[in-house]
Design an enzyme around this catalytic site. Structure first.
Site, PDB file in Angstrom:
ATOM      1  N   LYS A  59       1.812 -24.271  31.157  1.00  0.00           N
ATOM      2  CA  LYS A  59       2.017 -22.576  31.279  1.00  0.00           C
ATOM      3  C   LYS A  59       2.018 -22.144  32.637  1.00  0.00           C
ATOM      4  O   LYS A  59       1.942 -22.838  33.402  1.00  0.00           O
ATOM      5  CB  LYS A  59       0.410 -22.076  30.692  1.00  0.00           C
ATOM      6  CG  LYS A  59      -0.554 -22.667  31.325  1.00  0.00           C
ATOM      7  CD  LYS A  59      -1.970 -22.207  30.673  1.00  0.00           C
ATOM      8  CE  LYS A  59      -3.099 -22.800  31.298  1.00  0.00           C
ATOM      9  NZ  LYS A  59      -4.396 -22.643  30.718  1.00  0.00           N
ATOM     10  N   TYR A 291      -1.729  -6.111  61.707  1.00  0.00           N
ATOM     11  CA  TYR A 291      -2.380  -4.769  61.244  1.00  0.00           C
ATOM     12  C   TYR A 291      -3.838  -4.557  61.773  1.00  0.00           C
ATOM     13  O   TYR A 291      -4.449  -5.469  61.274  1.00  0.00           O
ATOM     14  CB  TYR A 291      -2.133  -4.487  59.784  1.00  0.00           C
ATOM     15  CG  TYR A 291      -0.899  -4.375  59.460  1.00  0.00           C
ATOM     16  CD1 TYR A 291       0.126  -3.136  59.892  1.00  0.00           C
ATOM     17  CD2 TYR A 291      -0.033  -5.290  58.590  1.00  0.00           C
ATOM     18  CE1 TYR A 291       1.470  -2.876  59.550  1.00  0.00           C
ATOM     19  CE2 TYR A 291       1.343  -4.789  58.288  1.00  0.00           C
ATOM     20  CZ  TYR A 291       1.905  -3.666  58.754  1.00  0.00           C
ATOM     21  OH  TYR A 291       3.338  -3.404  58.287  1.00  0.00           O
TER      22      TYR A 291
HETATM   23  C1  LIG Z   1      -5.073 -24.223  30.718  1.00  0.00           C
HETATM   24  C2  LIG Z   1      -5.653 -24.786  29.601  1.00  0.00           C
HETATM   25  C3  LIG Z   1      -5.973 -26.304  29.668  1.00  0.00           C
HETATM   26  C4  LIG Z   1      -5.625 -27.010  31.001  1.00  0.00           C
HETATM   27  O1  LIG Z   1      -6.780 -26.769  31.990  1.00  0.00           O
HETATM   28  P1  LIG Z   1      -6.676 -27.501  33.446  1.00  0.00           P
HETATM   29  O2  LIG Z   1      -8.052 -27.212  33.767  1.00  0.00           O
HETATM   30  O3  LIG Z   1      -5.904 -27.036  34.221  1.00  0.00           O
HETATM   31  O4  LIG Z   1      -6.559 -29.062  33.267  1.00  0.00           O
HETATM   32  C5  LIG Z   1      -6.322 -27.053  28.744  1.00  0.00           C
HETATM   33  N1  LIG Z   1      -6.550 -26.302  27.436  1.00  0.00           N
HETATM   34  C6  LIG Z   1      -6.339 -24.888  27.511  1.00  0.00           C
HETATM   35  C7  LIG Z   1      -6.828 -24.332  26.179  1.00  0.00           C
HETATM   36  C8  LIG Z   1      -5.821 -24.119  28.584  1.00  0.00           C
HETATM   37  O5  LIG Z   1      -5.607 -22.995  28.420  1.00  0.00           O
END
Ligand SMILES: *Cc1c(COP(=O)(O)O)cnc(C)c1O
Length: 399
Positions: A59, A291
């Site tokens: 994702k 800045y």
């Molecule tokens: C993002 C996500 C994961 C992966 O999590 P990590 O901690 O990055 O391994 C797994 N399950 C769901 C439902 C997620 O949203």
């Protein structure tokens, strides 16, 4: 030589441009290491039982690494499923030709979206009977079964069927003719906390609740169904969390979410953040830098101006708190990080020149800087650091 029109209105017509050959390494870029991803997946999979599948979570454009590259190398490493957050992310993977099963971890609730999901062979996450009925109708309309995963809430209070009603709903859904239940899952809220293995921890409580449900739905008859609970942290905790699939993000990218690191597991960062030195200047003692004049030189100081800033996704609150690597040496960043540039104190170095490449994240020799280091200084988590990087940073794939 083309004569350009001099009227001051934008006419949105054609304008001769010559930017197509700008070097992606011209200012700052993300180097994505396919081989590291592949090796990480392979190493992580070696911790799983033979019947346990590995879902690569890609994702948010593969945690900022480029979902296409990540998917390709994760699959080479043995990932058999992919997880995305949104419908669009799933469709994009299909457009790249990815054929593996893809689960959408977010929630789809309109018929329009669920039809798109169905047509692209993406499995939605279902958290209510209402959504399930829509899916069943879509399946009926196409004369097929709609594959999906059911989610149950065991303590995250985000998505998922209400725990106490799950069994009742599951029995009902089983009777829907145009639905194929491909998976049942839940998500842990606190698996990366230090107490996760403590029998009284939230994590253990969630695991017990999940197990309790599984006992009631007689898995022998449903052994085709993927049962999954673990994210990276839970996957690394122990096998009690594995069931027959794990959903792994962060650790596949090379970072352990656990503070206690398993010495038998080697993970290699798959992302290097590199930047060119755009300018060099030397300032006298007592001179303001950047800045707000938050940094004032206390000696004659040689500064490298790096062409990267918060508009690229480097958190501004890291100003003065990070170091940059050049040839196995660390140099402190000084003054406020600006939108497009930041300054680094390179006093004493004669090697660093305009056009030299410095490393913000990654390693050289025995020096390593990771998103975990940044997250600690920035009061956030490595996940947020990784998905803050903007499209202005080209992703450059290396092996
Ligand atoms: C993002 C996500 C994961 C992966 O999590 P990590 O901690 O990055 O391994 C797994 N399950 C769901 C439902 C997620 O949203």
């Amino acid at each position: 030589m083309q004569i350009r029109q001099t009227n001051h209105e934008f006419n949105f017509g054609s304008y001769p441009t010559f930017g197509h050959n700008i070097d992606p390494k011209q200012r700052a870029w993300i180097e994505v290491r396919g081989k590291a991803l592949e090796t990480n997946v392979r190493n992580l999979r070696s911790k799983l039982s033979k019947n346990c599948q590995f879902m690569a979570v890609v994702k948010a454009d593969g945690y900022g690494h480029d979902a296409k590259v990540v998917s390709e190398y994760a699959i080479r490493g043995g990932a058999s499923q992919l997880g995305v957050a949104t419908l669009k992310e799933g469709v994009k993977l299909r457009s790249f030709g990815v054929k593996k099963p893809i689960l959408i971890l977010g929630n789809l609730y309109t018929k329009r979206d669920l039809i798109i999901s169905f047509k692209n062979d993406l499995m939605p996450t279902i958290s209510s009977i209402r959504e399930c009925l829509i899916c069943n109708n879509i399946g009926k309309q196409f004369g097929l079964k709609f594959s999906l995963h059911l989610k149950v809430d065991t303590g995250m209070s985000r998505l998922g069927f209400e725990y106490s009603r799950f069994i009742q709903n599951f029995e009902k859904i089983k009777s829907f003719e145009n639905i194929l239940i491909e998976g049942i899952y839940s998500h842990l809220s606190s698996a990366d906390e230090d107490n996760a293995l403590d029998p009284k921890s939230i994590t253990q409580l969630q695991r017990l609740k999940f197990n309790e449900l599984l006992k009631q739905i007689n898995l022998d008859r449903n052994n085709e169904i993927k049962i999954h609970l673990a994210n990276s942290a839970a996957m690394l905790l122990n096998k009690d969390f594995h069931f027959n699939m794990v959903r792994v993000g962060l650790s596949m990218y090379g970072y352990s979410p656990l503070t206690k690191i398993d010495k038998n597991l080697s993970l290699e960062p798959a992302l290097f953040l590199k930047v060119k030195v755009a300018f060099i200047r030397t300032i006298e003692p007592g001179v303001n830098v950047s800045y707000g004049g938050k940094f004032v030189s206390c000696r004659k100081t040689k500064l490298a101006v790096l062409s990267i800033g918060y508009a690229d996704g480097v958190p501004r609150n890291l100003s003065g708190k990070i170091k940059v690597i050049y040839k196995n040496k660390l140099y402190p960043q000084v003054g406020s990080i600006t939108m497009d540039q930041m300054m680094v104190d390179i006093t004493g170095s004669n090697e660093i020149k305009v056009g030299s490449t410095m490393i913000l994240l990654g390693s050289d020799g025995d020096k390593t800087i990771t998103p975990i280091d940044w997250a600690k200084e920035s009061d956030t988590i490595p996940w947020e650091i990784l998905c803050s990087f903007k499209n202005r940073l080209p992703r450059v794939q290396v092996d």
